[in-house]
Motif scaffolding. Structure first.
Motif, PDB file in Angstrom:
ATOM      1  N   THR A 293       0.850  -1.192   0.000  1.00  0.00           N
ATOM      2  CA  THR A 293       0.000   0.000   0.000  1.00  0.00           C
ATOM      3  C   THR A 293       0.887   1.244   0.000  1.00  0.00           C
ATOM      4  N   GLU A 304      -2.854   3.995  -2.672  1.00  0.00           N
ATOM      5  CA  GLU A 304      -2.945   3.067  -3.792  1.00  0.00           C
ATOM      6  C   GLU A 304      -2.354   1.720  -3.375  1.00  0.00           C
ATOM      7  N   ASN A 305      -2.703   0.672  -4.148  1.00  0.00           N
ATOM      8  CA  ASN A 305      -2.229  -0.679  -3.845  1.00  0.00           C
ATOM      9  C   ASN A 305      -1.562  -1.301  -5.064  1.00  0.00           C
ATOM     10  N   GLY A 436      -2.346  -2.949 -10.093  1.00  0.00           N
ATOM     11  CA  GLY A 436      -1.677  -1.695  -9.767  1.00  0.00           C
ATOM     12  C   GLY A 436      -0.883  -1.089 -10.903  1.00  0.00           C
ATOM     13  N   VAL A 439      -1.179   2.548 -10.973  1.00  0.00           N
ATOM     14  CA  VAL A 439      -0.400   3.198  -9.919  1.00  0.00           C
ATOM     15  C   VAL A 439       1.027   3.469 -10.410  1.00  0.00           C
ATOM     16  N   LYS A 442       1.019   6.419 -12.595  1.00  0.00           N
ATOM     17  CA  LYS A 442       0.901   7.660 -11.823  1.00  0.00           C
ATOM     18  C   LYS A 442       2.252   8.060 -11.246  1.00  0.00           C
TER      19      LYS A 442
END
Length: 468
Positions: A293, A304-305, A436, A439, A442
């Motif tokens: 996490t 996020e994960n 993810g 993620v 990002k």
């Protein structure tokens, strides 16, 4: 025959007339009664007929009224039917929407219930596992002490092996140099031997021609040549003895290298066996998943994960055990993602944004024995788990820093040949991302410094091994 007298005939005639009168009276009375009766019946008939006509008119009027009412009711019924059809369709649409919403809500509720049940089961299994883990910790504490002692012994033995291998390599280099010198000396010996053969041939030729006057000089030359031959023979024997000794040394060095190589392979096999055993006891047979996490320092702060699926336990037991222990013992919690380069994303127990937290993480790693020499006792790369996109590997130092491959990195991080270092073993790859990916994108989109370090903090806030 005529009657006896006139008076006897008259009564018979009057009796017939009276009878006829009686009959006529009876007929008249019958006719009269019939007339009266018919008159009465006709009157009654007319009365009944009139009443029937009235009833018929009334029934007709009622029929017309009923038909009018029926028409109105039929129109009303049609209106109600149309309204009912509209209501039915609207109700069907409403019911369908309701059923759809109910089914969606049921699915969501079922999923939520399943998740709640799974979380409850996970909580119960976690409670049970915590109890088991406490029991295992006690067992593992002793085994870890023994293992640490064995690891220290293995480290010392590995250092000893390394020194011996270095000494053996130095002996081999010396032996190679001696062999080169021996080859040079052998070439020189061959040259002297050919010169000696030439001298012997010259001497034999001189003897055959009977040069008696030169007998003394030839004898002196023969002695010189004999001395040279003897000197060369002695030198050759010394070199052969030296070569034999060097061969013995090289043979012993090779045997020692093979011995320590077998010893190192045995140590690796034992470490892998114990690592596999500890993973099975602590985490089960797998497949094993790890969730990380993250907290992105954006506005607002977002959690996020990332979900990782670890490699099969049999192909790299030691590496997987080390990483799972780092995850389960929360040793990455508080660390950050450090670098976001074009081909890798690097993370680890380092926090450049908070010196106190960074000091705590470093002391924790030193205490656990993961700093400064790395978390792994040996590199464990396998071609069954190459450096493909979205795989996870340890750095070349053996962790605890790890990185996520953003692209295929076999050329940069797989087995390769470096001119300054020679053949380099590949970095160990031990996991693949399964959730993810957004993620990662990002994080890659965040601003970076000139050295590719992230300007904003991406911190690891929790890590745990998932129970499947």
């Amino acid at each position: 025959m005529a009657p006896a007298n006139k008076h006897e005939a008259l009564p018979s005639r009057s009796g017939g007339i009276s009878l006829l009168v009686t009959i006529l009276l009876m007929a008249f009375s019958a006719l009269l009664s019939g007339y009266i009766t018919s008159t009465i019946l006709d009157h009654e008939y007319k009365v009944i007929f009139a009443e029937l006509q009235k009833d018929c008119h009334r029934a007709q009027n009622e029929f017309l009224t009923c038909r009018s009412h029926l028409t109105e009711e039929k129109n009303t019924l049609n209106k109600w039917r149309i309204y009912a059809d509209q209501n039915t369709r609207a109700c069907q649409d409403h019911v369908e929407r309701y059923l759809g919403e109910a089914i969606s809500a049921y699915k969501l509720g079922s999923d939520g219930l399943s998740k709640a049940i799974n979380r409850t089961l996970e909580h119960e299994s976690l409670q049970l596992e915590l109890a088991q883990r406490e029991a295992i910790r006690t067992t593992l504490a002793n085994s870890n002490e023994i293992l640490n002692q064995e690891v220290e012994a293995l480290e010392k033995e590995r250092a000893k092996i390394t020194r011996q291998l270095q000494n053996s390599l130095a002996d081999l280099e010396t032996a190679e140099k001696d062999l080169e010198l021996r080859d040079l000396e052998r070439a020189e010996c061959d040259t002297n031997h050919r010169a000696l053969i030439t001298c012997e041939e010259t001497l034999n030729h001189a003897v055959l021609q009977g040069k008696i006057n030169e007998e003394a000089s030839n004898s002196h030359m023969l002695k010189q040549l004999s001395n040279q031959v003897q000197s060369l023979q002695d030198q050759g024997k010394r070199k052969e003895a030296m070569l034999e000794k060097m061969g013995f040394v090289v043979n012993n060095a090779e045997k020692e290298v093979q011995f320590w190589k077998a010893k190192a392979e045995s140590m690796v096999e034992k470490i892998n066996f114990r690592s596999r055993r500890d993973v099975l006891r602590r985490y089960g047979p797998g497949p094993h998943y790890v969730r990380i996490t993250l907290s992105l320092s954006t506005s607002p702060v977002v959690s996020e994960n990332i979900l990782l699926k670890l490699a099969p336990l049999d192909i790299m037991s030691h590496t997987i055990q080390i990483f799972m222990n780092l995850i389960e013992d929360k040793l990455y919690v508080g660390g950050t993602f450090l670098l976001a380069r074009d081909h890798i994303l690097v993370a680890g127990p380092i926090d450049v944004f908070d010196p106190e937290n960074n000091q705590r993480l470093e002391e924790q790693m030193v205490e656990e024995g993961y700093f400064p020499d790395g978390a792994l006792m040996f590199q464990q790369y396998t071609p069954e788990f190459p450096h493909k996109k979205y795989t996870v590997g340890f750095s070349s130092g053996g962790g605890p820093l790890f990185y996520i491959n953003i692209e295929d990195n076999m050329e940069a991080h797989g087995p390769r040949h470096v001119e300054s270092e020679g053949d380099v073993e590949g970095d160990p790859v031990f996991a693949t991302m399964v959730e993810g990916f957004d993620v990662i994108q990002k994080i890659l989109a965040l601003p970076r410094n000139d050295d590719d370090s992230l300007e904003t903090r991406v911190q690891i806030v929790d890590t745990y091994v998932m129970k499947i």
